[in-house]
Write a protein that holds these residues in place. Sequence first.
Motif, PDB file in Angstrom:
ATOM      1  N   ARG A   1       1.053  -1.387  -0.257  1.00 32.88           N
ATOM      2  CA  ARG A   1       0.154   0.058  -0.522  1.00 32.88           C
ATOM      3  C   ARG A   1       0.614   1.197   0.026  1.00 32.88           C
ATOM      4  NH1 ARG A   1       0.300   2.556   4.791  1.00 32.88           N
ATOM      5  NH2 ARG A   1       1.141   1.238   6.793  1.00 32.88           N
ATOM      6  N   ALA A   2       2.209   1.269   0.355  1.00 33.98           N
ATOM      7  CA  ALA A   2       2.950   2.795   0.305  1.00 33.98           C
ATOM      8  C   ALA A   2       3.605   2.207  -0.601  1.00 33.98           C
ATOM      9  CB  ALA A   2       4.130   2.168   1.581  1.00 33.98           C
ATOM     10  N   GLY A   3       3.702   1.747  -2.285  1.00 32.31           N
ATOM     11  CA  GLY A   3       3.737   2.435  -2.828  1.00 32.31           C
ATOM     12  C   GLY A   3       4.383   0.861  -4.168  1.00 32.31           C
ATOM     13  N   GLY A   4       5.050  -0.082  -3.084  1.00 30.56           N
ATOM     14  CA  GLY A   4       5.869  -1.334  -3.487  1.00 30.56           C
ATOM     15  C   GLY A   4       6.511  -0.806  -3.957  1.00 30.56           C
ATOM     16  N   LEU A   5       7.248  -1.857  -4.804  1.00 34.59           N
ATOM     17  CA  LEU A   5       9.065  -2.242  -5.572  1.00 34.59           C
ATOM     18  C   LEU A   5       9.527  -0.223  -6.256  1.00 34.59           C
ATOM     19  CD1 LEU A   5      11.648  -3.419  -5.479  1.00 34.59           C
ATOM     20  CD2 LEU A   5      11.072  -4.535  -7.762  1.00 34.59           C
ATOM     21  N   LEU A   6       8.343  -0.171  -7.318  1.00 37.66           N
ATOM     22  CA  LEU A   6       8.705   1.032  -8.103  1.00 37.66           C
ATOM     23  C   LEU A   6       8.813   2.302  -7.462  1.00 37.66           C
ATOM     24  CD1 LEU A   6       6.323   0.385 -10.815  1.00 37.66           C
ATOM     25  CD2 LEU A   6       8.829  -0.628 -10.691  1.00 37.66           C
TER      26      LEU A   6
END
Length: 569
Positions: A315-320
Amino acid sequence: MTLRSAQWYAGENRNAYIHRAWMRRGIPTEGFERPQIAIANTASDLTPCNAHLTEVARSVANGVYEAGGIPLELPVVSLGETNVRPTAMLWRNMAAMATEEMLRANPIDGVVLLGGCDKTIPSLLMAAASVDLPAVVVPGGPMLTGTFRGVTLACGTDVWRLSEEVRAGTLSQTDFTRSESSMIRSRGHCNTMGTASTMALVAEALGTVVPGVAGTPAPDSRLLEAAHGTGRLAVELITEDRRPSTFLTKANFANAIVALAAIGGSTNAVVHLLAIAGRLGVELTLDDFDRIGSRVPVLVDLLPAGRYLMDDFHRAGGLLAVLREVRDLLDPDALTVTGKPLVDYLDDAPIWDPDVIHPREAPLVAQGGIAVLRGNLAPSGALIKPAAASPHLLRHRGRAVVFDSIEDFHARVDDPDLDVDADSVLVLRGCGPRGYPGMPEVSNMPLPQKLLAQGVRDMVRVCDGRMSGTAYGTVVLHVAPEAAAGGPLALVRTGDFIVLDVEARRLDLDVPADELARRVPNEATVAGFAAPKRGWERLYVDHVLQADTGADLDFLVGSSGSEVSRESH
């Protein structure tokens, strides 16, 4: 475009007739002229983290068929980290070899690789690299976070933590058992930054997963959507002849190392990436991990090195979102399985929660990548994960307390008369690829009970085995050569002093060189080494390489391609 599968299906001869007739069960006549896409599925009830992959496979199949291909589910060897004894790593190479052979032997043009639990994604990528058919990975995703008495539980990490509290007498056995049913809340693999999460994310950074997919929680409907899209992509890979060897270069592995460091990933990724590179013929060395990754900031505040868990990370934005912060460290030319560079996916990848994914200017750890140590105790190298270690122990000199096998360790570690204190260095040998066999996750040795009772919660530990990605502590592991391969770890005696200096990248035995040259392994050490008489274990022990090159089998390094040596008769 000439399909590989046409070697089986095209023509009017007897063999073509047999191949078509036995596969015709519901496939239309024109189906044999379409790309044949295998779905290599590691689903198994005995690999609980992967059990849901059959549902994922259905979404992949829908995408394949929609894009004009024929989906063909292919069950492959599945390795459940929590159940398989003595260690799943013993069969990683076997799973890779079996998958490679089945991909080569069957009438397929490309493959979608479904993995989750620790060894499944590495084994699938090793197989795909060796057979070199168009291939793409769909990671199964992490589980959702469970809670016990209002407190979140980190799968794996809290097993180690809570079990130590029981041993220390600060948690009852009854409460420990009660937490068991809360630990695994849903389908999916461990929700910490353990090996499963690490390998899924690293596979994406490597370019073998559609960017933005890795880390999607297993129960999330967006995983099925991504699986459907990946099925469509698999057909495109055939038409574009986009195989692993056409886009996986040293630059891709450099990006994977940067990602490994920035997420605070598992040390297990090192041995897996080395093995995958070996199958591709990419010259990757242990020193590349230190050179490229050791100074990279850790940006992800996830257990075991931080506070949060994988659904928070997603939910925080992930790997990218992480990679966008370290974009300047990435190779801009490294392509992904989509045919586009990885960096092309970073423009619209904001951080949505800076407590979980830290911005570059406020890292969790300024320099937290995996460090490679060398010295007279590890001539071919050893690893330590500074972000999971105690800062005050990163430079340490202590007296060795030696255990000749994991059985010896379990028999003596809680002996009240064991001569050990908080400054001691616990040494466990006979746990490398050849010695155990299989290089088990035993390097994060439980601390002696009498020290736990004194409040000690970390010590320097040295081992030729591995450590679970969900574990933590000041642990030096992957020591190479291992004791069973003639490494100096076999010569350490209780009472010797060991010197660890992470900043200087040193691991040394403080014993004069001439004395060390006179020493030979004691009988207990040699007796602890594996000596299998038959089967896979015998083959493994006779041919396994050391950790510093990936612990693959010597005759499996490299690629054999997709051609079948003989026609069927």
